[in-house]
Design a protein around this motif. Sequence first.
Motif, short mmCIF file in Angstrom:
data_model
loop_
_atom_site.label_atom_id
_atom_site.label_comp_id
_atom_site.label_asym_id
_atom_site.label_seq_id
_atom_site.Cartn_x
_atom_site.Cartn_y
_atom_site.Cartn_z
N PHE A 389 0.83 -1.21 0.00
CA PHE A 389 0.00 0.00 0.00
C PHE A 389 0.87 1.26 0.00
N HIS A 390 2.03 1.20 0.67
CA HIS A 390 2.94 2.34 0.65
C HIS A 390 3.46 2.58 -0.76
N PHE A 391 3.70 1.49 -1.50
CA PHE A 391 4.14 1.61 -2.89
C PHE A 391 3.06 2.24 -3.75
N LEU A 392 1.80 1.81 -3.54
CA LEU A 392 0.69 2.34 -4.32
C LEU A 392 0.37 3.79 -3.96
N MET A 393 0.39 4.09 -2.65
CA MET A 393 0.02 5.42 -2.16
C MET A 393 1.10 5.94 -1.20
N PRO A 394 2.27 6.32 -1.71
CA PRO A 394 3.42 6.65 -0.85
C PRO A 394 3.20 7.81 0.11
N LYS A 395 2.26 8.70 -0.21
CA LYS A 395 2.03 9.85 0.67
C LYS A 395 0.84 9.63 1.61
N THR A 396 0.08 8.58 1.36
CA THR A 396 -1.12 8.33 2.17
C THR A 396 -0.91 7.19 3.15
N MET A 397 -0.32 6.10 2.69
CA MET A 397 -0.08 4.93 3.51
C MET A 397 1.41 4.79 3.80
N ILE A 398 1.83 5.17 4.98
CA ILE A 398 3.25 5.14 5.34
C ILE A 398 3.43 4.21 6.54
N PRO A 399 4.26 3.17 6.43
CA PRO A 399 4.48 2.26 7.57
C PRO A 399 4.94 3.02 8.81
N LEU A 400 4.53 2.54 9.97
CA LEU A 400 4.90 3.19 11.23
C LEU A 400 6.40 3.33 11.36
N TYR A 401 7.14 2.26 11.09
CA TYR A 401 8.60 2.32 11.25
C TYR A 401 9.20 3.39 10.36
N THR A 402 8.66 3.52 9.15
CA THR A 402 9.16 4.55 8.23
C THR A 402 8.92 5.94 8.79
N MET A 403 7.72 6.18 9.32
CA MET A 403 7.42 7.50 9.90
C MET A 403 8.33 7.82 11.07
N VAL A 404 8.56 6.84 11.93
CA VAL A 404 9.36 7.07 13.13
C VAL A 404 10.83 7.22 12.80
N THR A 405 11.34 6.41 11.88
CA THR A 405 12.78 6.30 11.67
C THR A 405 13.30 7.15 10.52
N PHE A 406 12.50 7.34 9.48
CA PHE A 406 13.01 8.01 8.29
C PHE A 406 12.34 9.35 8.01
N THR A 407 11.54 9.85 8.93
CA THR A 407 10.95 11.19 8.79
C THR A 407 10.99 11.89 10.15
N ARG A 408 10.58 13.14 10.15
CA ARG A 408 10.42 13.87 11.41
C ARG A 408 8.93 14.05 11.74
N THR A 409 8.09 13.17 11.23
CA THR A 409 6.69 13.16 11.64
C THR A 409 6.65 13.09 13.16
N ARG A 410 5.87 13.96 13.79
CA ARG A 410 5.82 13.96 15.25
C ARG A 410 5.39 12.58 15.75
N TYR A 411 6.04 12.12 16.81
CA TYR A 411 5.80 10.76 17.29
C TYR A 411 4.32 10.48 17.54
N HIS A 412 3.64 11.39 18.21
CA HIS A 412 2.24 11.11 18.55
C HIS A 412 1.36 11.13 17.30
N GLN A 413 1.73 11.93 16.30
CA GLN A 413 0.98 11.93 15.06
C GLN A 413 1.23 10.65 14.26
N ALA A 414 2.45 10.13 14.35
CA ALA A 414 2.77 8.86 13.69
C ALA A 414 1.92 7.74 14.27
N VAL A 415 1.76 7.74 15.59
CA VAL A 415 0.95 6.71 16.24
C VAL A 415 -0.51 6.82 15.81
N GLU A 416 -1.03 8.05 15.80
CA GLU A 416 -2.43 8.26 15.39
C GLU A 416 -2.65 7.80 13.94
N ARG A 417 -1.71 8.15 13.09
CA ARG A 417 -1.83 7.77 11.68
C ARG A 417 -1.72 6.26 11.51
N TRP A 418 -0.84 5.65 12.29
CA TRP A 418 -0.67 4.19 12.25
C TRP A 418 -1.98 3.48 12.61
#
Length: 471
Positions: A389-418
């Motif tokens: 799904f990340h491959f199909l929709m790279p800006k919409t479906m982002i794995p939790l580990y990717t958000m936490v480790t490879f972006t500066r998405t705020r931690y609590h927002q990453a959890v909510e999105r996950w």
Amino acid sequence: MDESSREAKRRKVVAVVGGGLVGALNACFFAKRGFDVELFEAREDIRTARTVKGRSINLALSHRARQALKHVGMEEKIVSQGIPMHARMIHSLSGKHSAIPYGKKGQYILSVDRANLNKQLLTAAETYPNTTLKFDRKLLDWSPETGEMTFSRLDGLEEHSKADLIVGCDGAFSAIRKQFLRRSRFNYSQTYIPHGYMELSMPAVKGEFAMEPNYLHIWPRNTFMMIALPNMDKTFTCTLFMPFEEFDKITTEDEVIEFFQKYFSDSIPLIGVDALKRDFFRLPGQAMVSVKCSPYHIGDKCVIMGDAAHAVVPFYGQGMNAGFEDCIVFDEIMEKFNEDFSAVLPEYTTVRVPDGHAIADLAMYNYVEMRAHVNSRWFLFRKHVDNFFHFLMPKTMIPLYTMVTFTRTRYHQAVERWHWQNKVINYILLGSATGVVLGVSYLLLKNPPDVSRLRLSTDKVWNKLLAIRSP
């Protein structure tokens, strides 16, 4: 900014209490802004010490920390002294190896040496002419009203200092935070997990790595695990995480070898029988604590960062990354409010507390994932689904580990999105399964099968399923 404002800024003194990773980096951030910086550390200077006391678990450097290091011109130097790890390498009980990539091609985390990184940051801080490093200074007390501090020195004398801003970077058992505990409406909790850790070393073999170097090696055993991270000298640092009650059961050298033969047999020839017998009893299992608190500031005089604010267990590899991100978040807020501490400090608490709590919870969760979930076929299936799904929709479906480790998405927002993404994907999977069942049912109603042939086919499928071996 006019000349009078610059002069007022230069007269401000920032005291950084704690010369560990976050304290040393913070000294660089404040010195770069032109403040007079005094860094106080209770230990001796690790750059000249014969032995370095404290934790030695390897660190996993990722995007958040790299951005903070980049801000003070240290990223390239530190990255050049680390080893890329592109995936988890899972060691099954049978000895089979399988890799689980961390992200897309080109995404990796770095194994870096804690002591070396700390030394580099202290040296970087010292290059600023407006920074003074003071070692062997143990904080005795400080005033949140005046900014006055009292330290004990190695010679037994007391030393007094005063600052416009005190930045507590003195770890999970922070002396600065004790003053917070004396005040009303300060929330604080600490949790010791029932597991401890023990470090072992895997030497180089003929000057080369004993295992593939560009992986974080994991031996997941459901209720405990061992990991291994590569070092620049071609060794691996192995860390055994296990309930204390399990450590207590192993009391003799023969029991150590029996335990490793049962659960980590492929590691014995790599670590060495004699080394295992010797190193296992060198130190007992060490405790791990998780700390949550709020607020992160008192008035306009003091703020806490790093482990002093949000100590986390090490299973997401985000302790240092979160602490380094504290530095850059505070700097961004300083820029926004023109270095007005009375506005900066409350805003920092508002912004950072939800993220500190979120990464503490994520670190707890990831221990279960590392020691147990990676053994699950469903977990591996979901990893593939998430990546699809990340491959199909790279800006919409982002794995939790990717958000936490490879972006500066705020931690609590990453959890909510996950959580949101999990619901969506589960609905899609359920809908797909329902559609298949309805389709098959329709075909069966339209063309009833030969029952005897269906039973024979079912028996064949069942026998094949029974023949599938678990990992």
